[in-house]
Write a protein that holds these residues in place. Structure first.
Motif, mmCIF file in Angstrom:
data_model
loop_
_atom_site.group_PDB
_atom_site.id
_atom_site.type_symbol
_atom_site.label_atom_id
_atom_site.label_comp_id
_atom_site.label_asym_id
_atom_site.label_seq_id
_atom_site.Cartn_x
_atom_site.Cartn_y
_atom_site.Cartn_z
ATOM 1 N N ILE A 219 -1.252 8.698 -10.261
ATOM 2 C CA ILE A 219 0.672 8.189 -10.467
ATOM 3 C C ILE A 219 0.322 6.759 -10.309
ATOM 4 O O ILE A 219 -0.112 6.071 -9.091
ATOM 5 C CB ILE A 219 1.267 9.096 -9.396
ATOM 6 C CG1 ILE A 219 0.841 10.568 -9.879
ATOM 7 C CG2 ILE A 219 2.262 8.360 -9.588
ATOM 8 C CD1 ILE A 219 1.698 11.211 -8.525
ATOM 9 N N PRO A 220 1.113 5.859 -10.943
ATOM 10 C CA PRO A 220 1.252 4.629 -10.711
ATOM 11 C C PRO A 220 1.953 4.285 -9.627
ATOM 12 O O PRO A 220 3.498 5.087 -9.835
ATOM 13 C CB PRO A 220 1.624 4.017 -11.848
ATOM 14 C CG PRO A 220 1.162 5.069 -12.963
ATOM 15 C CD PRO A 220 1.346 6.420 -12.422
ATOM 16 N N VAL A 221 1.297 3.519 -8.324
ATOM 17 C CA VAL A 221 1.579 2.421 -7.536
ATOM 18 C C VAL A 221 1.655 1.475 -7.613
ATOM 19 O O VAL A 221 0.280 1.432 -6.623
ATOM 20 C CB VAL A 221 1.163 3.061 -6.274
ATOM 21 C CG1 VAL A 221 2.315 3.224 -5.524
ATOM 22 C CG2 VAL A 221 2.050 5.018 -6.421
ATOM 23 N N GLY A 222 2.044 0.541 -7.876
ATOM 24 C CA GLY A 222 2.065 -1.234 -8.231
ATOM 25 C C GLY A 222 0.981 -0.656 -8.776
ATOM 26 O O GLY A 222 1.197 -0.242 -10.035
ATOM 27 N N PRO A 223 0.173 -1.726 -8.400
ATOM 28 C CA PRO A 223 -1.434 -1.925 -9.249
ATOM 29 C C PRO A 223 -2.523 -0.654 -9.507
ATOM 30 O O PRO A 223 -3.699 -1.199 -10.029
ATOM 31 C CB PRO A 223 -2.149 -3.199 -8.665
ATOM 32 C CG PRO A 223 -1.473 -3.212 -7.341
ATOM 33 C CD PRO A 223 -0.550 -2.942 -7.124
ATOM 34 N N LEU A 224 -2.113 0.515 -8.475
ATOM 35 C CA LEU A 224 -3.014 1.443 -8.584
ATOM 36 C C LEU A 224 -2.609 2.485 -8.645
ATOM 37 O O LEU A 224 -1.430 2.640 -9.620
ATOM 38 C CB LEU A 224 -3.234 1.510 -7.354
ATOM 39 C CG LEU A 224 -3.264 0.476 -5.422
ATOM 40 C CD1 LEU A 224 -3.752 0.639 -4.701
ATOM 41 C CD2 LEU A 224 -5.024 -0.448 -6.068
ATOM 42 N N ASP A 225 -3.672 2.602 -9.060
ATOM 43 C CA ASP A 225 -3.066 4.748 -9.572
ATOM 44 C C ASP A 225 -3.612 5.254 -8.452
ATOM 45 O O ASP A 225 -4.699 6.046 -8.176
ATOM 46 C CB ASP A 225 -4.181 5.521 -11.115
ATOM 47 C CG ASP A 225 -3.417 4.379 -11.880
ATOM 48 O OD1 ASP A 225 -1.957 3.539 -12.104
ATOM 49 O OD2 ASP A 225 -4.298 4.587 -13.044
ATOM 50 N N LEU A 226 -2.648 6.665 -7.888
ATOM 51 C CA LEU A 226 -2.761 7.483 -6.806
ATOM 52 C C LEU A 226 -3.395 9.057 -7.545
ATOM 53 O O LEU A 226 -2.518 9.156 -8.182
ATOM 54 C CB LEU A 226 -2.031 7.566 -5.660
ATOM 55 C CG LEU A 226 -1.859 6.226 -5.526
ATOM 56 C CD1 LEU A 226 -0.775 6.030 -4.501
ATOM 57 C CD2 LEU A 226 -3.127 5.313 -5.255
ATOM 58 N N GLY A 227 -4.324 9.845 -7.324
ATOM 59 C CA GLY A 227 -4.783 10.762 -7.903
ATOM 60 C C GLY A 227 -4.814 12.114 -6.425
ATOM 61 O O GLY A 227 -5.119 11.504 -5.579
ATOM 62 N N TYR A 250 -8.649 1.597 -9.005
ATOM 63 C CA TYR A 250 -8.152 0.240 -9.609
ATOM 64 C C TYR A 250 -8.340 -0.402 -10.656
ATOM 65 O O TYR A 250 -9.812 -0.162 -10.758
ATOM 66 C CB TYR A 250 -7.472 -0.913 -8.184
ATOM 67 C CG TYR A 250 -7.441 -2.530 -8.835
ATOM 68 C CD1 TYR A 250 -6.329 -2.463 -8.929
ATOM 69 C CD2 TYR A 250 -9.195 -3.354 -8.717
ATOM 70 C CE1 TYR A 250 -5.969 -3.494 -9.318
ATOM 71 C CE2 TYR A 250 -8.527 -4.683 -8.968
ATOM 72 C CZ TYR A 250 -6.965 -4.794 -9.437
ATOM 73 O OH TYR A 250 -6.947 -6.019 -9.385
ATOM 74 N N TRP A 251 -7.912 -0.838 -11.884
ATOM 75 C CA TRP A 251 -8.249 -1.150 -13.499
ATOM 76 C C TRP A 251 -7.933 -2.788 -13.693
ATOM 77 O O TRP A 251 -6.628 -3.429 -13.878
ATOM 78 C CB TRP A 251 -8.590 -0.194 -14.395
ATOM 79 C CG TRP A 251 -6.926 0.159 -14.379
ATOM 80 C CD1 TRP A 251 -6.060 1.459 -13.763
ATOM 81 C CD2 TRP A 251 -5.639 -0.082 -15.392
ATOM 82 N NE1 TRP A 251 -4.815 1.402 -14.330
ATOM 83 C CE2 TRP A 251 -5.076 0.763 -15.357
ATOM 84 C CE3 TRP A 251 -5.921 -1.680 -16.580
ATOM 85 C CZ2 TRP A 251 -3.637 0.737 -16.241
ATOM 86 C CZ3 TRP A 251 -4.648 -1.281 -16.941
ATOM 87 C CH2 TRP A 251 -3.524 -0.682 -16.961
ATOM 88 N N PRO A 252 -8.953 -3.935 -13.263
ATOM 89 C CA PRO A 252 -8.849 -4.995 -13.334
ATOM 90 C C PRO A 252 -8.831 -5.226 -14.661
ATOM 91 O O PRO A 252 -7.678 -6.351 -15.043
ATOM 92 C CB PRO A 252 -9.480 -5.717 -12.516
ATOM 93 C CG PRO A 252 -10.349 -5.253 -12.230
ATOM 94 C CD PRO A 252 -9.531 -3.639 -12.389
ATOM 95 N N VAL A 253 -9.462 -4.768 -16.278
ATOM 96 C CA VAL A 253 -9.054 -4.997 -17.041
ATOM 97 C C VAL A 253 -10.147 -3.930 -17.723
ATOM 98 O O VAL A 253 -10.239 -2.826 -16.937
ATOM 99 C CB VAL A 253 -10.598 -5.573 -17.217
ATOM 100 C CG1 VAL A 253 -11.141 -5.847 -18.159
ATOM 101 C CG2 VAL A 253 -10.755 -6.997 -16.501
ATOM 102 N N ARG A 254 -8.658 -3.634 -18.789
ATOM 103 C CA ARG A 254 -8.729 -1.924 -19.149
ATOM 104 C C ARG A 254 -10.013 -1.709 -19.564
ATOM 105 O O ARG A 254 -10.856 -2.591 -20.430
ATOM 106 C CB ARG A 254 -7.858 -2.245 -20.691
ATOM 107 C CG ARG A 254 -7.718 -1.426 -21.090
ATOM 108 C CD ARG A 254 -7.383 -1.189 -23.087
ATOM 109 N NE ARG A 254 -5.373 -1.302 -21.882
ATOM 110 C CZ ARG A 254 -4.528 -0.204 -21.369
ATOM 111 N NH1 ARG A 254 -5.217 0.660 -21.513
ATOM 112 N NH2 ARG A 254 -3.343 -0.762 -20.808
#
Length: 309
Positions: A219-227, A250-254
């Motif tokens: 689940i996207p929360v700002g720049p982070l994905d939480l699971g 966290y993915w700074p680059v795809r």
């Protein structure tokens, strides 16, 4: 095998496993131990609660219904001090309208003497060097497909245990189902159904287990994905073991993702402290995983995994 048939078999097996223990051998001496240790790096870091969303070849060890394709291949190694080594390797692929997977788990350790009665029955004992070498191997082949909205799977195992001059092998089955519940995914599995082993004059029943669990997608929360993920197991000795974990990605680059993992588990005696953690790096098709768990006496076990898809 239809999804209804697998579900029915799972229900019968689960009812047997959850029934009162009277009339069946119930002791701490279930084995082999390789079938009781967390079977994936990610699962260990998440408090033993395997992630039910997505495709992971280690699903062949946890719940065969979760087996997915995409040509995933992975391996891991875990050291218990200088005394013991756990290694796993698994791979999964799509096959027609189904998915198949193969996995191997091996555990090598030492015991004080050649008597089968002194076999290790908890992870804490794996930190102690013994003069008699012991080897445990489990080879798993799994199959899964979806029928009428239910994902069902079955895994067949060949289980081998060696202690000094003693040796025996047996077969076992895992059965599992998984269903979508909104964005989450729920799973139920029964493990290690089959006859036990005989080493010398000692009977070693398999460590059957029933596990129910579920996970959310990231689940996207700002720049982070939480699971989040959670599971509860009923062990062969009657212990009820809940566990839960969280991932922060966290993915700074795809194509380049860094993940932190935290877990908590009510571990049975001898199977480590309740808090676990780990991390991962995913770069394009390569993933590197790490997990850590502390044990009584100050020892800690470190596990490293590598996978390719």
């Amino acid at each position: 095998m239809s999804g209804a048939a697998v579900f029915g078999a799972l229900a019968i097996a689960g009812a047997w496993a959850l029934s009162p223990a009277d009339g069946r051998a119930q002791s701490a001496e279930h084995g082999p131990l390789v079938l009781e240790l967390p079977a994936s790096t990610r699962g260990l870091a998440l408090g033993g609660a395997f992630y039910t969303v997505g495709n992971d070849s280690d699903a062949v060890f946890h719940n065969p219904a979760l087996i997915g394709g995409n040509g995933v291949i992975g391996g891991a190694m875990q050291r218990f001090g200088t005394a013991s080594l756990l290694a796993t390797v698994s791979g999964a692929a799509d096959w027609s309208s189904a998915s198949v997977a193969v996995g191997v788990q091996t555990l090598s350790f030492g015991v004080p003497d050649r008597g089968a009665a002194v076999l290790s029955h908890d992870a804490q004992s794996l930190f102690t060097n013994g003069k008699t070498g012991t080897a445990e191997v489990a080879v798993s082949v799994g199959y899964a497909r979806e029928v009428r909205g239910i994902r069902a799977g079955i895994t067949g195992k060949l289980v081998d245990q060696r202690l000094g001059g003693h040796h025996d092998a047996t077969g076992a089955l895992d059965l599992g189902v998984a269903v979508a519940a909104g964005p989450a995914r729920l799973g139920l599995a029964v493990h290690n159904l089959g006859p036990g082993l005989t080493l010398g004059e000692v009977e070693v029943p398999l460590p059957w287990r029933v596990t129910a669990g579920g996970s959310t997608p990231a689940i996207p929360v700002g720049p982070l994905d939480l699971g989040w993920t959670a599971a509860v197991s009923r062990e062969a000795d009657g212990a009820v073991v809940p566990g839960a974990g969280m991932e922060i990605a966290y993915w700074p680059v795809r194509g380049r993702t860094f993940t932190a993992r935290f877990g908590v588990r009510r571990a049975p005696d001898g199977f480590g402290r309740p808090v676990t953690f780990g991390g991962a790096f995913n770069g394009d098709r390569l993933a590197i995983d790490y997990a850590w768990q502390r044990y009584d006496g100050g020892e800690a076990a470190h596990r490293f995994g590598l996978s390719w898809r």
